[in-house]
Design a protein around this motif. Structure first.
Motif, PDB file in Angstrom:
ATOM      1  N   ASP A  47       2.369   4.436   1.083  1.00 32.23           N
ATOM      2  CA  ASP A  47       2.498   4.972   2.447  1.00 32.23           C
ATOM      3  C   ASP A  47       2.113   6.437   2.446  1.00 32.23           C
ATOM      4  N   ASP A  53       0.496  -0.418   7.016  1.00 34.14           N
ATOM      5  CA  ASP A  53      -0.531  -0.382   5.974  1.00 34.14           C
ATOM      6  C   ASP A  53      -1.925  -0.255   6.580  1.00 34.14           C
ATOM      7  N   MET A 107       0.852  -1.207   0.000  1.00 32.74           N
ATOM      8  CA  MET A 107       0.000   0.000   0.000  1.00 32.74           C
ATOM      9  C   MET A 107       0.881   1.248   0.000  1.00 32.74           C
TER      10      MET A 107
END
Lengths: 537, 300
Positions: free
Chosen positions: B3, B151, B1
């Motif tokens: 950041d 995440d 994902m």
């Protein structure tokens, strides 16, 4: 000033003025610039709001202004203590017994009447004092204060009483108009007359005439005297009397709770118990003092004692020694030398009212101021104790008929044989002699025997006929003495039992004042909550 | 994902891994790790003797004592177990409102402490909260789980940023207590602007078995506001307004209320032998976080 006193137009104008005033005031409230912060937690603790002089702020919500107008209008209306109209058209008449000659009792009764009147609808209540005639103290629609101004202290008897007042008022109202009469105090109402009166009214659906009694707090002692009297002292002392009294329920009265007070000082004469619960106090000085009977330190009766003065007697020189000694021994008599200053003159001259005659005259000749002398003869013979004389013996000794003649005259006088007091007769040796002489002197000086008393259920013989219906009455006797009594007589058998007024008041309309008060309180709480939440102003 | 909030800054993590959280003694029934436990078992460091009972491992019998005294006793050793760390970053709207959101700082602190915990084999749970506690991230352990935590926290943070939730720390602490987790260290990272006040927060924290570490994310303006004059302050979370005419006297009362609020929190932490750290959201987070670790160790 309130809605009740204004016309509709004025009331609406008033509300409009309130609304405008509140709107203007609201524009003067503080204006803040709004800033979003992470938290108001610490500001709430530190708040110290000051008024900013800003003229341009309006209500944030129009209904907030309406709410304030509603609150102000209702508060204004509350000043009038509004009430809804009642469908009950009953007229209420409060009767006060005005015959009571006691300002304290009168004032107390008037206060009770005013308290009741304050609870009654203003347009349908009046207060009437019952005296010689019906005197209206408070008309309908009048403020209560007027009743006190009209209650001028004028002691009057009430010869026709409460029954007459009820009949008059109910007749005035007619037989169709509902009327409720409230009687203040415990003036008796004749149940037979009341029953007869109510039968005249149209009571087919609901009673048209209702009569209640307003019980008032009273300082009446818990016990009452049934009998209270004064008589000549059994000891024979002229200047002393015996007092006797009895409680209505002697078994409830302990001897040590009864006290006697003479002229505000305790009298320590012993109480002698007689039959039928009668208590007797012997040998009380007859000096005109006020004697009170107290029970548990509460006065239950009072009596003004007679002031017994000695009978002034003049004795001429030719009066037999035996008669002279009898007069000297009589404690009621005092000898005076001046005949003009004497009440009784004993002698053989025509000026004497205790005249000694020769035996060619009638044995006893009584002159009385009573116009019907012949009718009074029997009473006079008894009063002068002539029946106790041995008339047969006298006739035998004198060889003449012993007769008693009576005649009417302007003054009293008594003529009897002078020889009765000599050795020619044995009259002086008889027991009747001192009695006849004593009675004669007292009768001539107009000092009748004392038998003044009152008894439960009976009228005082010499008192006003109104004695039965009043409390704390001062009854005046024939010779001017006052006999003050408590409520001794109550014709229980004929007194109607009336329901209590305060338990039968169901007349008043719904109290709009209370309802509006709650409503405005509710609105104020709502306003406060809205203000706390920031929705107001 | 992606950041979004740059939680996995390598330099930041490197500095964090130099720090250690040391528990005085952890609750029993944990996994093997570096902290001394209240359990007795098969560790290295001798702790105590107890009489032998059937079923005990014969290898733990102290034969020297048997030879000398004729009594059969077994040797007990200290267990070394893990310290559960429950991290509660505040993601309510007040934490997002400023240009440099405090929520990001809170998440960075959370990841930093998670890195420390995971590095020393402790079990770490992250429970973000606003007006309620988010329990979607399950407690985990192992160095490799830090990315997963970052995440998850980023995903939750992005949602919270849009949601504009209020703050109910007391309810969130109560919810955490209700989860029945093993006794450990609870780290609350917040501005502590709960409208219910400090006493309500503390009433719930006092009922918790966990040792507290409170991290206050603040700004100097919190205590020294620049507002002056007639102001209607509106709470960004609750919408409640308060009219206030600000002058020096009002400011003094404001500061007094502010100090009392945080003094209560500090006082509570001292009583429970916990930790207290105040972080300025405008300053370097790692440097400020390091002040908590005296000599590189924070004793929980």
């Amino acid at each position: 000033m309130n809605f009740g006193l204004f016309s509709i137009t004025t009331a609406v104008a008033g509300v409009a003025l309130l609304a405008i005033g509140l709107w203007i005031l609201q524009r003067l409230r503080v204006q803040h610039r709004e800033i979003e912060v992470l938290s108001t937690l610490f500001w709430k603790s530190a708040i110290e709001e000051t008024r900013a002089r800003v003229f341009v702020r309006r209500f944030r919500h129009w209904w907030a202004w309406c709410l304030l107008v509603a609150i102000a209008s209702i508060l204004w209306a509350l000043l009038g203590q509004p009430q809804t109209a009642s469908f009950d058209k009953t007229q209420h008449v409060i009767l006060i017994d005005w015959s009571v000659d006691d300002q304290q009792v009168r004032g107390r009764d008037l206060d009770v009447a005013l308290q009741l009147a304050a609870e009654l609808p203003e347009g349908r209540r009046e207060i009437i004092a019952v005296g010689m005639h019906l005197e209206t103290l408070l008309h309908q629609q009048e403020p209560l204060e007027l009743a006190k101004l009209r209650s001028v202290p004028r002691p009057v008897p009430a010869p026709l009483g409460m029954d007459w007042a009820i009949e008059s008022i109910s007749t005035r109202a007619g037989t169709k108009t509902p009327i409720t009469i409230h009687i203040v105090g415990d003036a008796p109402v004749d149940k037979w007359r009341l029953s007869a009166l109510q039968s005249k009214f149209d009571n087919s659906q609901s009673p048209v005439l209702k009569i209640f009694r307003v019980e008032r707090a009273t300082s009446q002692p818990p016990v009452a005297l049934a009998t209270f009297g004064v008589s000549d002292a059994a000891s024979g002392d002229w200047n002393r009397v015996d007092i006797w009294f009895a409680f209505a329920d002697p078994e409830q009265v302990l001897a040590d709770t009864v006290g006697v007070v003479l002229d505000n000082r305790p009298l320590h004469h012993p109480l002698v118990a007689r039959d039928h619960g009668i208590l007797e106090i012997q040998g009380v000085a007859a000096n005109g003092g006020l004697l009170e009977i107290v029970h548990n330190d509460l006065p239950v009766g009072a009596l003004t004692l007679p002031d017994r003065k000695l009978i002034r007697v003049h004795i001429d020189d030719d009066v037999p020694e035996t008669l002279r000694q009898l007069i000297q021994l009589d404690t009621a008599c005092t000898l005076v030398t001046n005949a003009n200053n004497a009440e009784v003159v004993i002698g053989s001259t025509p000026d004497s009212n205790f005249r000694l005659t020769s035996e060619d005259q009638p044995a006893f000749h009584i002159q009385t101021e009573n116009e019907n002398a012949e009718d009074a003869l029997a009473d006079l013979v008894d009063e002068l104790a002539l029946r106790q004389i041995d008339a047969t013996g006298l006739a035998t000794d004198s060889g003449r008929v012993v007769d008693v003649q009576v005649a009417s005259g302007e003054t009293r006088s008594l003529a009897l044989w002078g020889n009765l007091f000599t050795s020619s007769f044995d009259f002086v040796e008889s027991r009747a002699c001192p009695i006849v002489v004593g009675r004669a002197v007292r009768w001539l000086a107009n000092r009748p025997p004392l038998v003044e008393w009152v008894e439960l259920g009976r009228k005082l013989p010499v008192a006003s006929p109104e004695f039965q219906r009043v409390a704390d009455q001062l009854a005046t006797t024939n010779d001017g003495r006052q006999l003050r009594t408590t409520r001794l007589s109550a014709p229980v058998g004929r007194t109607a039992t009336l329901a209590d007024s305060t338990e039968n008041l169901s007349f008043s309309g719904f109290n709009l004042f209370t309802l509006l008060g709650f409503f405005v309180a509710f609105l104020l709480i709502g306003e406060w909550m809205l203000f706390q939440k920031g929705h107001l102003p | 994902m992606n950041d979004e909030f740059q939680l996995l800054n390598p330099d930041f993590l490197e500095q964090a891994r130099a720090l250690r959280i040391v528990a005085r003694r952890v609750a029993p029934a944990g996994r093997w790790a570096e902290h001394r436990s209240r359990d007795r078992g098969q560790g290295i460091e001798f702790r105590d003797y107890r009489p032998y009972s059937p079923g005990d491992d014969l290898r733990s019998v102290d034969w020297n004592i048997y030879r000398r005294l004729g009594r059969v006793v077994v040797r007990l050793f200290e267990e070394m177990e893990d310290l559960p760390i429950y991290i509660m970053p505040d993601l309510s709207y007040s934490m997002w409102k400023e240009a440099h959101p405090r929520a990001v700082v809170a998440m960075q602190v959370a990841i930093g402490l998670s890195a420390i915990g995971l590095d020393q084999h402790d079990r770490v749970g992250v429970f973000p909260f606003g007006d309620e506690l988010d329990t979607s991230v399950r407690p985990t352990s192992g160095r490799g789980r830090l990315t997963l935590l970052a995440d998850a926290l980023t995903r939750i943070g992005m949602v919270a940023q849009r949601r504009r939730s209020g703050t109910d720390l007391a309810a969130s602490v109560a919810r955490l207590r209700g989860l029945g987790l093993r006794e450990g260290l609870v780290v609350v990272i917040s501005d502590f602007f709960d409208p219910q006040g400090a006493r309500k927060i503390l009433s719930e924290l006092k009922r918790s078995r966990h040792r507290p570490l409170l991290v206050a994310i603040s700004r100097p303006e919190d205590r020294e506001p620049t507002l002056r004059g007639d102001v209607r302050v509106r709470d960004c979370e609750t919408g409640a307004v308060q009219d206030v005419s600000i002058n020096e006297s009002v400011l003094m009362k404001y500061r007094k209320a502010y100090d009392e609020h945080f003094d209560l929190l500090r006082s509570f932490v001292r009583q429970r032998q916990g930790g207290w750290l105040q972080i300025d959201s405008e300053q370097n987070v790692m440097e400020q976080l390091a002040t908590l670790f005296d000599g590189g160790r924070f004793v929980a």
